[in-house]
Design an enzyme around this catalytic site. Sequence first.
Site, PDB file in Angstrom:
ATOM      1  N   ARG A  47      46.577  36.865  38.589  1.00 23.38           N
ATOM      2  CA  ARG A  47      45.856  35.867  37.887  1.00 23.38           C
ATOM      3  C   ARG A  47      44.872  36.483  37.164  1.00 23.38           C
ATOM      4  O   ARG A  47      43.604  36.776  37.652  1.00 23.38           O
ATOM      5  CB  ARG A  47      45.223  34.796  38.983  1.00 23.38           C
ATOM      6  CG  ARG A  47      44.703  33.527  38.471  1.00 23.38           C
ATOM      7  CD  ARG A  47      43.856  33.020  39.546  1.00 23.38           C
ATOM      8  NE  ARG A  47      42.504  33.580  39.819  1.00 23.38           N
ATOM      9  CZ  ARG A  47      41.954  33.631  40.843  1.00 23.38           C
ATOM     10  NH1 ARG A  47      42.332  33.547  42.079  1.00 23.38           N
ATOM     11  NH2 ARG A  47      40.787  34.348  40.862  1.00 23.38           N
ATOM     12  N   HIS A  91      40.101  31.252  39.339  1.00 19.95           N
ATOM     13  CA  HIS A  91      40.760  30.265  39.921  1.00 19.95           C
ATOM     14  C   HIS A  91      40.962  29.074  39.082  1.00 19.95           C
ATOM     15  O   HIS A  91      42.068  28.453  39.045  1.00 19.95           O
ATOM     16  CB  HIS A  91      40.020  30.329  41.390  1.00 19.95           C
ATOM     17  CG  HIS A  91      40.830  29.205  42.194  1.00 19.95           C
ATOM     18  ND1 HIS A  91      42.127  29.287  42.610  1.00 19.95           N
ATOM     19  CD2 HIS A  91      40.438  28.047  42.613  1.00 19.95           C
ATOM     20  CE1 HIS A  91      42.472  28.251  43.317  1.00 19.95           C
ATOM     21  NE2 HIS A  91      41.459  27.380  43.353  1.00 19.95           N
ATOM     22  N   TYR A  96      34.111  38.382  43.153  1.00 19.16           N
ATOM     23  CA  TYR A  96      35.018  38.993  44.026  1.00 19.16           C
ATOM     24  C   TYR A  96      36.089  40.050  43.539  1.00 19.16           C
ATOM     25  O   TYR A  96      36.907  40.528  44.439  1.00 19.16           O
ATOM     26  CB  TYR A  96      35.681  37.908  44.937  1.00 19.16           C
ATOM     27  CG  TYR A  96      36.483  36.790  43.987  1.00 19.16           C
ATOM     28  CD1 TYR A  96      37.668  37.340  43.434  1.00 19.16           C
ATOM     29  CD2 TYR A  96      35.832  35.657  43.821  1.00 19.16           C
ATOM     30  CE1 TYR A  96      38.486  36.236  42.819  1.00 19.16           C
ATOM     31  CE2 TYR A  96      36.643  34.776  42.934  1.00 19.16           C
ATOM     32  CZ  TYR A  96      37.822  34.990  42.422  1.00 19.16           C
ATOM     33  OH  TYR A  96      38.585  34.165  41.796  1.00 19.16           O
TER      34      TYR A  96
END
Length: 358
Positions: A255, A259, A268
């Site tokens: 990805r 998100h 992160y």
Amino acid sequence: MSTDQFEPAIAVSRLLDDSGRLVPGAERPDVEALVEGYRKLVFARRLNEQAGALVRQGRLAVYPSSRGQEACQVACASVLREDDWLFPTYRDTAAIAARGVDPVEVLTMLRGDWHCGYDPVAHRVAPQATPLATQLLHAVGVGHAARLRGEDAVVMALCGDGATSEGDFHEACNFAAVFSAPVVFFVQNNKYAISVPLARQSVAPSLAAKAVGYGMPGMRVDGNDLAALESVLGEAVARARAGAGPTLVEADTYRVESHTNADDATRYRTDDEVAAWVQRDPLVRLQAFLTAEGALDEAREREIAAGAEEMAAAVRSGLAAESPVDPEELFAHVFSTPTPQLAEQRAAVRAELELEEQ
């Protein structure tokens, strides 16, 4: 804990390497079919870009981008027949569009509408599921029902790596295997369940290795290689259609964007990690292969890009108009026969609206 005691890891199927060259010993794919696949990849990428812009303009409430995963999106739709079913997640907008659904209708839910935006039965595409893995049970039910009716329809059930940590995933896989349901479980392993990395979700050799526990085949494929994806998924679909039961396919992908627009992925993961995966872009890889094969030139690229721009313009136009808002829709389709409490609440809202109109 070491996984050396387990069976050897399942090999990742590839036809094209990161630079777009045919892998030595690999079967040569259908070049003309891949040109159509490339067109769909360009459209999927443009849809991701346009939807992101619409979020920033306030036209969409949220958008979970599938940038970097477009090959998975295109392939899972391309290997299905018209009478097959697709069960998507919230990140599979491009897959639904590749199935032939109007992108404006696909994006309707993400602007805050109560309806999914399209007719699931007409398109054989279930509504996008926001809760993780819940749609997998529905997919198995549809597949099992088709088998009981004597139909040879196949169900493509999509999910991400995070969904494999849910109980619904286990129940769906187990039921499908026991009853030989014609379902392909397609896991797009993009390495993160929002911010939780795969290593904190599972220590199995791979997600595909989980298939052995259910008694079904597990396959791994390079999720940025459209040619390999269509080959592996096509094999799984053919197996299901022939009555041989379900298959679990894991795509190794990434990805690239956050998100959703509400997420800050820099908290992160590192820029270097993202940059490494950008170098494995599925569009660039296929473009290089087709160009080297002489099947893609500047004229054809311009034609494909122009078509993608027409699609983006239609999306902008279709989502520019304000949707009519009826507050009483809050009470529609809750119960077939409204409860006394629901009727009381609806009457209260109606009275308040009438007061505002005076």
